[in-house]
Design a protein around this motif. Structure first.
Motif, PDB file in Angstrom:
ATOM      1  N   UNK A 271       0.794  -1.229   0.000  1.00 28.58           N
ATOM      2  CA  UNK A 271       0.000   0.000   0.000  1.00 28.58           C
ATOM      3  C   UNK A 271       0.828   1.281   0.000  1.00 28.58           C
ATOM      4  N   UNK A 272       2.094   1.212   0.401  1.00 26.23           N
ATOM      5  CA  UNK A 272       2.930   2.414   0.411  1.00 26.23           C
ATOM      6  C   UNK A 272       4.152   2.289  -0.484  1.00 26.23           C
ATOM      7  N   UNK A 273       4.554   1.070  -0.828  1.00 22.91           N
ATOM      8  CA  UNK A 273       5.783   0.883  -1.593  1.00 22.91           C
ATOM      9  C   UNK A 273       7.029   1.006  -0.750  1.00 22.91           C
ATOM     10  N   UNK A 274       6.881   1.191   0.557  1.00 27.24           N
ATOM     11  CA  UNK A 274       8.019   1.337   1.452  1.00 27.24           C
ATOM     12  C   UNK A 274       8.460  -0.024   1.975  1.00 27.24           C
ATOM     13  N   UNK A 275       9.751  -0.177   2.318  1.00 23.09           N
ATOM     14  CA  UNK A 275      10.224  -1.463   2.832  1.00 23.09           C
ATOM     15  C   UNK A 275       9.714  -1.728   4.237  1.00 23.09           C
ATOM     16  N   UNK A 276       9.587  -3.017   4.563  1.00 26.10           N
ATOM     17  CA  UNK A 276       9.297  -3.390   5.943  1.00 26.10           C
ATOM     18  C   UNK A 276       8.029  -4.163   6.179  1.00 26.10           C
ATOM     19  N   UNK A 277       7.122  -4.219   5.207  1.00 24.32           N
ATOM     20  CA  UNK A 277       5.863  -4.914   5.476  1.00 24.32           C
ATOM     21  C   UNK A 277       5.341  -5.570   4.205  1.00 24.32           C
ATOM     22  N   UNK A 278       5.190  -6.889   4.243  1.00 23.44           N
ATOM     23  CA  UNK A 278       4.609  -7.575   3.079  1.00 23.44           C
ATOM     24  C   UNK A 278       3.275  -8.227   3.419  1.00 23.44           C
ATOM     25  N   UNK A 279       2.732  -7.900   4.610  1.00 16.79           N
ATOM     26  CA  UNK A 279       1.404  -8.393   4.964  1.00 16.79           C
ATOM     27  C   UNK A 279       0.357  -7.582   4.213  1.00 16.79           C
ATOM     28  N   UNK A 280      -0.774  -8.218   3.893  1.00 20.59           N
ATOM     29  CA  UNK A 280      -1.834  -7.492   3.198  1.00 20.59           C
ATOM     30  C   UNK A 280      -3.183  -7.886   3.777  1.00 20.59           C
ATOM     31  N   UNK A 281      -3.626  -7.092   4.751  1.00 26.36           N
ATOM     32  CA  UNK A 281      -4.957  -7.229   5.340  1.00 26.36           C
ATOM     33  C   UNK A 281      -5.512  -5.813   5.536  1.00 26.36           C
ATOM     34  N   UNK A 282      -5.855  -5.127   4.452  1.00 32.49           N
ATOM     35  CA  UNK A 282      -6.258  -3.727   4.568  1.00 32.49           C
ATOM     36  C   UNK A 282      -7.587  -3.551   5.289  1.00 32.49           C
ATOM     37  N   UNK A 283      -7.633  -2.535   6.125  1.00 31.03           N
ATOM     38  CA  UNK A 283      -8.876  -2.115   6.780  1.00 31.03           C
ATOM     39  C   UNK A 283      -9.182  -0.713   6.269  1.00 31.03           C
ATOM     40  N   UNK A 284     -10.366  -0.544   5.691  1.00 29.56           N
ATOM     41  CA  UNK A 284     -10.740   0.712   5.048  1.00 29.56           C
ATOM     42  C   UNK A 284     -11.891   1.327   5.840  1.00 29.56           C
ATOM     43  N   UNK A 285     -11.730   2.579   6.244  1.00 25.02           N
ATOM     44  CA  UNK A 285     -12.676   3.195   7.182  1.00 25.02           C
ATOM     45  C   UNK A 285     -13.288   4.447   6.561  1.00 25.02           C
ATOM     46  N   UNK A 286     -14.619   4.574   6.697  1.00 21.62           N
ATOM     47  CA  UNK A 286     -15.326   5.792   6.299  1.00 21.62           C
ATOM     48  C   UNK A 286     -15.239   6.779   7.463  1.00 21.62           C
ATOM     49  N   UNK A 287     -14.604   7.942   7.219  1.00 20.95           N
ATOM     50  CA  UNK A 287     -14.318   8.896   8.293  1.00 20.95           C
ATOM     51  C   UNK A 287     -14.977  10.241   7.991  1.00 20.95           C
TER      52      UNK A 287
END
Length: 232
Positions: free
Chosen positions: A47-63
């Motif tokens: 989701x960011x292209x930054x190093x350090x995280x290859x997990x993918x369990x997105x939580x999407x919130x209506x704010x």
């Protein structure tokens, strides 16, 4: 003995001459000349292209994003934030969390059918508080939830709560890390192409963006911070 001396000298020189003509072994390469091994790339966030995280369990919130809802909680930890115009020209934020999991995000507000098109792209879990329903299937958010097969948390007391120090309806919050417990499937990652290039020195028009949604109350201003490489 003198007459044999030149012959003796020649005989003694033969081994040296033979050794001089023999192929010599190549010297071992210096440890300094040995090429360094290519480093193995580490995990990279979807989701960011930054190093350090290859997990993918997105939580999407209506704010909520009206004046009464500010300051919001947790949006600084979102990987991606959409600002979407709702009815009455009132803006909402659709925040995607994957790399960071803040314990308090909100105020959480209702869903709209066009929010779900964004959610579907991420194959993710959506958190909201209610939404339009009734006979008009075109605007009925629950009909679209079913048709798209989107997993969602809707005003569930186990995953959302009210902060009574703030006035309703701008006081509902959720814990993104806990929300992930609802996942019962493996979402397909959303693919992005990332670039290291910023706005550039000549992109003056992109340094400050103003969106006048609904008069002074719902005017949004984004100011680009070159040092941080982000909009504030």
């Amino acid at each position: 003995m003198k007459r044999f001396f030149p012959l003796l000298v020649f005989v003694l020189l033969i081994p040296a001459l033979l050794l001089g003509c023999a192929p010599q072994p190549e010297p071992s390469p210096s440890p300094l000349a040995t090429p360094a091994p290519t480093p193995t790339p580490g995990p990279v966030s979807y989701t960011t292209g930054l190093p350090g995280n290859d997990a993918y369990l997105p939580v999407i919130v209506s704010i909520d994003n009206v004046l009464a809802a500010r300051p919001q909680s947790g949006i600084q930890d979102a990987d991606i934030v959409y600002e979407v115009e709702a009815e009455g020209r009132i803006p909402r934020l659709i925040a995607v969390f994957n790399d960071k999991l803040p314990e308090k995000v909100g105020p959480v507000r209702s869903a709209r059918v066009y929010f779900l098109d964004i959610v579907k792209e991420y194959d993710g879990l959506f958190v909201h508080i209610g939404g339009p329903q009734g006979r008009n299937n075109a605007s009925n958010v629950y009909v679209k939830f079913r048709s798209l097969g989107i997993k969602h948390i809707d005003a569930d007391r186990e995953y959302t709560w009210r902060d009574y120090s703030r006035k309703a309806p701008h006081n509902c919050y959720t814990d993104v890390g806990k929300d992930r417990e609802v996942y019962d499937y493996e979402p397909a990652p959303h693919a992005f192409l990332y670039s290291e290039k910023g706005l550039g020195e000549d992109a003056v028009s992109g340094l400050k963006l103003t969106v006048p949604y609904n008069g002074a109350e719902n005017k949004t201003i984004y100011t680009y911070d070159e040092e941080l490489g982000a909009y504030l």
